[in-house]
Design a protein around this motif. Structure first.
Motif, PDB file in Angstrom:
ATOM      1  N   GLU A   4       0.819  -1.153  -0.136  1.00 50.51           N
ATOM      2  CA  GLU A   4      -0.051  -0.053   0.090  1.00 50.51           C
ATOM      3  C   GLU A   4       0.789   1.271  -0.083  1.00 50.51           C
ATOM      4  N   LYS A   5       0.441   2.261  -0.793  1.00 50.68           N
ATOM      5  CA  LYS A   5       1.233   3.519  -0.756  1.00 50.68           C
ATOM      6  C   LYS A   5       0.786   4.224   0.394  1.00 50.68           C
ATOM      7  N   ARG A   6       1.509   4.598   1.024  1.00 51.94           N
ATOM      8  CA  ARG A   6       1.458   5.470   2.317  1.00 51.94           C
ATOM      9  C   ARG A   6       1.124   7.077   1.564  1.00 51.94           C
ATOM     10  N   GLU A   7       0.033   7.550   2.174  1.00 58.15           N
ATOM     11  CA  GLU A   7      -0.339   8.890   1.798  1.00 58.15           C
ATOM     12  C   GLU A   7       0.870   9.851   2.644  1.00 58.15           C
ATOM     13  N   ARG A   8       1.228  10.812   2.040  1.00 58.98           N
ATOM     14  CA  ARG A   8       2.182  11.721   2.591  1.00 58.98           C
ATOM     15  C   ARG A   8       1.478  13.028   3.016  1.00 58.98           C
ATOM     16  N   HIS A   9       1.628  13.360   4.160  1.00 59.33           N
ATOM     17  CA  HIS A   9       1.058  14.411   5.026  1.00 59.33           C
ATOM     18  C   HIS A   9       1.461  15.559   4.182  1.00 59.33           C
ATOM     19  N   VAL A  10       0.514  16.375   3.385  1.00 58.31           N
ATOM     20  CA  VAL A  10       0.869  17.555   2.803  1.00 58.31           C
ATOM     21  C   VAL A  10       0.591  18.743   3.501  1.00 58.31           C
ATOM     22  N   GLY A  11       0.966  18.777   4.752  1.00 61.44           N
ATOM     23  CA  GLY A  11       0.545  19.857   5.225  1.00 61.44           C
ATOM     24  C   GLY A  11       0.957  21.111   4.861  1.00 61.44           C
ATOM     25  N   ALA A  12       1.909  21.867   5.594  1.00 57.47           N
ATOM     26  CA  ALA A  12       2.444  23.080   5.178  1.00 57.47           C
ATOM     27  C   ALA A  12       3.782  22.937   4.538  1.00 57.47           C
ATOM     28  N   GLU A  13       3.806  22.158   3.442  1.00 53.70           N
ATOM     29  CA  GLU A  13       5.022  21.886   2.730  1.00 53.70           C
ATOM     30  C   GLU A  13       5.227  22.697   1.579  1.00 53.70           C
ATOM     31  N   GLY A  14       4.734  23.871   1.606  1.00 50.20           N
ATOM     32  CA  GLY A  14       4.908  24.550   0.311  1.00 50.20           C
ATOM     33  C   GLY A  14       6.332  25.487   0.393  1.00 50.20           C
ATOM     34  N   CYS A  15       6.434  26.383  -0.573  1.00 47.45           N
ATOM     35  CA  CYS A  15       7.495  27.370  -0.764  1.00 47.45           C
ATOM     36  C   CYS A  15       7.465  28.329   0.485  1.00 47.45           C
ATOM     37  N   PRO A  16       6.419  28.668   0.687  1.00 45.85           N
ATOM     38  CA  PRO A  16       6.289  29.930   1.718  1.00 45.85           C
ATOM     39  C   PRO A  16       6.710  29.301   3.199  1.00 45.85           C
ATOM     40  N   ALA A  17       6.192  28.150   3.280  1.00 46.92           N
ATOM     41  CA  ALA A  17       6.505  27.382   4.687  1.00 46.92           C
ATOM     42  C   ALA A  17       8.010  27.205   4.955  1.00 46.92           C
ATOM     43  N   VAL A  18       8.568  26.727   3.853  1.00 45.33           N
ATOM     44  CA  VAL A  18      10.112  26.350   3.909  1.00 45.33           C
ATOM     45  C   VAL A  18      10.891  27.579   4.223  1.00 45.33           C
ATOM     46  N   ALA A  19      10.286  28.727   3.397  1.00 50.22           N
ATOM     47  CA  ALA A  19      11.222  29.981   3.395  1.00 50.22           C
ATOM     48  C   ALA A  19      11.013  30.623   4.783  1.00 50.22           C
ATOM     49  N   ILE A  20       9.822  30.262   5.530  1.00 50.48           N
ATOM     50  CA  ILE A  20       9.675  30.873   6.751  1.00 50.48           C
ATOM     51  C   ILE A  20      10.348  29.772   7.798  1.00 50.48           C
ATOM     52  N   ARG A  21      10.257  28.641   7.724  1.00 52.21           N
ATOM     53  CA  ARG A  21      10.904  27.466   8.517  1.00 52.21           C
ATOM     54  C   ARG A  21      12.347  27.669   8.635  1.00 52.21           C
ATOM     55  N   ILE A  22      13.562  27.901   7.687  1.00 51.39           N
ATOM     56  CA  ILE A  22      14.767  28.032   7.513  1.00 51.39           C
ATOM     57  C   ILE A  22      15.414  29.162   8.449  1.00 51.39           C
ATOM     58  N   PRO A  23      14.897  30.526   8.136  1.00 50.93           N
ATOM     59  CA  PRO A  23      15.313  31.466   9.013  1.00 50.93           C
ATOM     60  C   PRO A  23      15.048  31.455  10.531  1.00 50.93           C
ATOM     61  N   VAL A  24      13.697  30.666  10.853  1.00 47.86           N
ATOM     62  CA  VAL A  24      13.372  30.557  12.357  1.00 47.86           C
ATOM     63  C   VAL A  24      14.598  29.544  12.774  1.00 47.86           C
ATOM     64  N   ARG A  25      14.952  28.271  11.981  1.00 48.98           N
ATOM     65  CA  ARG A  25      15.842  27.484  12.691  1.00 48.98           C
ATOM     66  C   ARG A  25      17.141  28.241  13.059  1.00 48.98           C
ATOM     67  N   ILE A  26      17.357  29.040  11.847  1.00 47.76           N
ATOM     68  CA  ILE A  26      18.945  29.943  12.197  1.00 47.76           C
ATOM     69  C   ILE A  26      18.945  30.799  13.205  1.00 47.76           C
ATOM     70  N   VAL A  27      17.609  31.384  13.253  1.00 46.14           N
ATOM     71  CA  VAL A  27      17.615  32.278  14.667  1.00 46.14           C
ATOM     72  C   VAL A  27      17.540  31.512  16.127  1.00 46.14           C
ATOM     73  N   VAL A  28      16.957  30.249  16.063  1.00 49.07           N
ATOM     74  CA  VAL A  28      16.912  29.663  17.090  1.00 49.07           C
ATOM     75  C   VAL A  28      18.457  28.933  17.601  1.00 49.07           C
ATOM     76  N   LEU A  29      18.994  28.661  16.384  1.00 51.08           N
ATOM     77  CA  LEU A  29      20.410  27.910  16.772  1.00 51.08           C
ATOM     78  C   LEU A  29      21.539  29.420  17.036  1.00 51.08           C
ATOM     79  N   VAL A  30      21.196  30.363  16.449  1.00 46.26           N
ATOM     80  CA  VAL A  30      22.190  31.475  16.795  1.00 46.26           C
ATOM     81  C   VAL A  30      21.994  32.211  18.053  1.00 46.26           C
ATOM     82  N   LEU A  31      20.528  32.082  18.202  1.00 50.00           N
ATOM     83  CA  LEU A  31      20.247  33.193  19.600  1.00 50.00           C
ATOM     84  C   LEU A  31      19.786  32.404  20.715  1.00 50.00           C
TER      85      LEU A  31
END
Length: 110
Positions: A4-31
């Motif tokens: 059976e093919k598992r359905e992948r949860h396609v929540g917030a995987e768009g370009c804007p979500a990735v564009a927000i998630r990466i800077p947030v991770r950088i801020v968390v790691l740096v500050l």
């Protein structure tokens, strides 16, 4: 049988979500992570200072208060370490004007 093919949860995987998630991770790691680590180190040093520098003089002040000052404030009434009169409300004198039956006024008895 085909697996059976598992359905992948396609929540917030768009370009804007990735564009927000990466800077947030950088801020968390740096500050956030270094500030949290510094705070934890300060807590450890504060506890060590409390044990080594602040508690012994505090115990000495407490001993002086309980041994020397509190009995004077209580009129030498009661036993050391008690904050109330030994018999729950004796005034140090009985109704006859002589020393009461309280052990705290033994020198006043006639």
């Amino acid at each position: 049988m085909e697996p059976e093919k598992r359905e992948r949860h396609v929540g917030a995987e768009g370009c804007p979500a990735v564009a927000i998630r990466i800077p947030v991770r950088i801020v968390v790691l740096v500050l956030v992570v270094p500030v949290r680590m510094l705070w934890d180190v300060l807590v450890v040093y504060g506890k060590a200072l409390d044990r080594a520098l602040f508690r012994p003089p505090g115990r000495a002040v407490g001993w002086v208060h309980e041994t020397l000052l509190a009995p004077v404030g209580r009129g030498s009434h009661g036993s050391p370490g008690r904050s109330r009169p030994c018999c729950g409300g004796c005034a140090g004198l009985s109704s006859t004007g002589r020393g009461s039956r309280c052990g705290g006024t033994w020198w006043y008895r006639s």
